[in-house]
Design an enzyme around this catalytic site. Structure first.
Site, PDB file in Angstrom:
ATOM      1  N   CYS A 164       0.782  -1.332  -0.015  1.00  0.00           N
ATOM      2  CA  CYS A 164       0.002   0.012  -0.028  1.00  0.00           C
ATOM      3  C   CYS A 164       0.809   1.281  -0.089  1.00  0.00           C
ATOM      4  CB  CYS A 164      -1.036   0.048   1.227  1.00  0.00           C
ATOM      5  SG  CYS A 164      -2.310  -1.189   1.358  1.00  0.00           S
ATOM      6  N   ALA A 165       2.150   1.028  -0.460  1.00  0.00           N
ATOM      7  CA  ALA A 165       2.875   2.440  -0.603  1.00  0.00           C
ATOM      8  C   ALA A 165       3.755   2.411  -1.906  1.00  0.00           C
ATOM      9  CB  ALA A 165       3.884   2.377   0.715  1.00  0.00           C
TER      10      ALA A 165
END
Ligand code: PLP
Length: 392
Positions: A338-339
Site C-alpha cells: 500500500c505504498a
C-alpha cells in the site's frame, strides 16, 4: 508452528489479556456506552474511558479527552487531514508515505489543496534540508510517517516537529508502525497530531486505532451523528472526544486495546524496541551472508523499526512469499505494501519486495529458521537462473 512475520499488517498473536477483556465486555458490560443510564451501559462507558486513560498515559498525553478512538490508523489520518486542510492550504509530506496519507492528500489536491512530496533518499531516509526548503508561508500541515512500513526507516520526528513549529505549520505523525514498538512521548517530541493503529504494535484487535490531538488544535469532524451527549441539540457537540466519536464505538475492541496497552506498558516500549532491534540485526546480518539477496532500507537496526524488506535474485517477491508460506510455514507480506511511492523511492516499483515485520512474540530461533529457508530459496532461484553462484 507457523512463523508469523507480518506484524506490520496486524500483530499476531494477541496477549491473553486482550481476549479476557473482550470476554469481560461480552459477559459483564455488553451495553452501549453513554447511551443509557443502566448498569451495562455504564460498565461499557467505564471500559472505554479506562482504555482512553491508559492510552493517554502511555503516550504522555495529559488530558485523555484528547485521545479520540478510531477504527484504525487510516481513519485517524483521514480525520486529521480532512479536519484541517482547506482549499488554498499547502501540505508537505514525504515520498515514503503509506496510501492512507497519500490518497487523502491526492484527493484533496483535486479540490485546491497544494501538496508537496519531498523525495526521500533511496534507503527511505529524509533530508531535513529538503523538507525545510519545501515549507512555505501557506504550509498548514507537515505529515510524515514515524516508521516506514516498507523498509522500517525511522523519521527524525523530533527535528521535524521543531522545523514545523518554527514555520507555523502543524505536524501530523503517522505512528501506525511504531505505536507500542518504539517509545513515543508526544510532549517530549512536540507532536501536534499522531495517528495510531490499535492492532499492530499496540497488540489490540483489528478495528481499533486512535488520534491524538494536541491542546489548541481544532479539527472539523469527519462524521456527525449520535454521541449520547448533548442529545437535545441537532447540531454536533463541539467538545472532545464526542465531537469526533459519532455512532456506536467498537467497545469490545477498545476494551481489548486497553488491556493490550497495559500489557505493552508492563513490558515497556523501550524493551519491545530493543527486542525488535535484535531481531532486525540478526536478520540483516544473516541475509548479507546469503548470495543473491538484496536488502533495502538503512540496513541498520538502530535506524529502522521492526521491518525489513528484501528481494531474492531470480524470484519475484510473490514467488518467494508463496514458497515461504507453503513450504516453510513463514508468513510475510510481498508486493507494494500500500505504498507505491515508497517503492518508487527504493527503485522496487512495480513488483515490490518481500517484507518481514517483527513483533514482541517473535524469537531469534524463528529468524534462524527463516534464514535457512531463504538460503534454500536463493539457491533454488540461482539454479533456476542458471547461475552457479550458490556456495551455502
Ligand atoms: C505507515 C502506515 N500508515 C498507516 C497504515 C494504516 O493503518 P491501519 O491498517 O490501522 O489503517 C499502515 C498500515 O499498514 C501503515 O503501515
Amino acid at each position: 508452528m507457523p512463523i508469523y512475520f507480518d506484524n506490520a499488517a496486524t500483530s499476531w498473536p494477541k496477549p491473553p489479556a486482550v481476549r479476557a477483556a473482550l470476554d469481560e465486555y461480552f459477559s459483564d458490560a455488553g451495553g452501549n456506552p453513554g447511551r443509557s443510564g443502566h448498569q451495562m451501559s455504564i460498565a461499557a462507558a467505564r471500559l472505554v474511558e479506562n482504555s482512553r486513560e491508559w492510552l493517554a498515559e502511555f503516550f504522555n498525553v495529559k488530558d485523555p479527552s484528547r485521545i479520540v478512538f478510531t477504527h484504525n490508523a487510516t481513519h485517524a489520518l483521514n480525520l486529521a487531514i480532512y479536519g484541517l486542510l482547506r482549499p488554498g492550504d499547502h501540505v508537505v509530506t514525504t515520498s515514503i508515505e503509506h496510501n492512507s496519507v497519500m490518497r487523502p492528500l491526492r484527493h484533496l489536491e483535486a479540490s485546491g489543496v497544494q501538496v508537496t512530496v519531498v523525495p526521500c533518499r533511496p534507503d527511505g531516509t529524509l533530508d531535513l534540508d529538503r523538507l525545510d526548503d519545501a515549507v512555505r508561508p501557506r504550509t498548514r500541515l507537515v505529515v510524515t510517517t514515524h516508521g516506514s512500513n516498507v523498509v522500517g526507516t525511522l523519521m527524525p520526528i523530533k527535528e521535524v516537529a521543531e522545523l514545523a513549529r518554527d514555520r507555523n505549520a502543524l505536524y501530523l505523525v503517522d505512528a501506525a508502525q511504531t505505536a507500542g514498538a518504539v517509545p513515543i512521548d508526544v510532549q517530549e517530541l512536540g507532536i501536534d497530531l499522531a495517528a495510531f493503529s490499535g492492532h499492530k504494535g499496540l497488540l489490540g484487535t483489528t478495528g481499533t486505532g486512535a488520534l491524538y490531538i494536541r491542546e489548541g488544535v481544532t479539527l472539523r469532524p469527519l462524521m456527525r451523528g449520535g454521541t449520547g451527549s448533548d442529545s437535545a441539540h441537532e447540531t454536533q457537540p463541539d467538545f472532545l472526544p464526542d465531537v469526533h466519536e459519532s455512532g456506536t464505538l467498537n467497545v469490545a475492541g477498545i476494551a481489548g486495546l486497553g488491556a493490550a496497552v497495559r500489557f505493552v506498558r508492563e513490558i515497556g516500549a523501550d524493551v519491545v524496541r530493543a527486542h525488535e532491534q535484535k531481531l532486525v540485526s540478526q536478520l540483516i546480518a544473516g541475509l548479507r551472508r546469503i548470495p543473491g539477496i538484496t536488502i533495502y532500507g538503512p540496513g541498520d537496526a538502530t535506524l529502522q523499526c521492526g521491518v525489513v524488506s528484501f528481494n531474492v535474485d531470480g524470484a519475484t517477491p510473490s514467488e518467494a512469499g508463496l514458497i515461504l508460506d507453503e513450504q516453510f510455514g513463514i508468513m510475510a507480506r510481498t508486493g507494494l505494501h500500500c505504498a507505491p511511492s515508497a517503492h518508487r523511492t527504493l527503485g522496487t516499483f512495480p513488483t515490490g519486495t518481500v517484507r518481514f515485520s517483527f513483533g514482541w512474540f517473535n524469537t531469534t530461533a524463528e529468524v534462524e529458521v527463516s534464514l535457512e529457508a531463504l538460503r534454500k530459496i536463493a539457491s533454488w532461484a540461482a539454479r533456476k537462473r542458471g547461475v552457479a553462484t550458490w556456495t551455502g
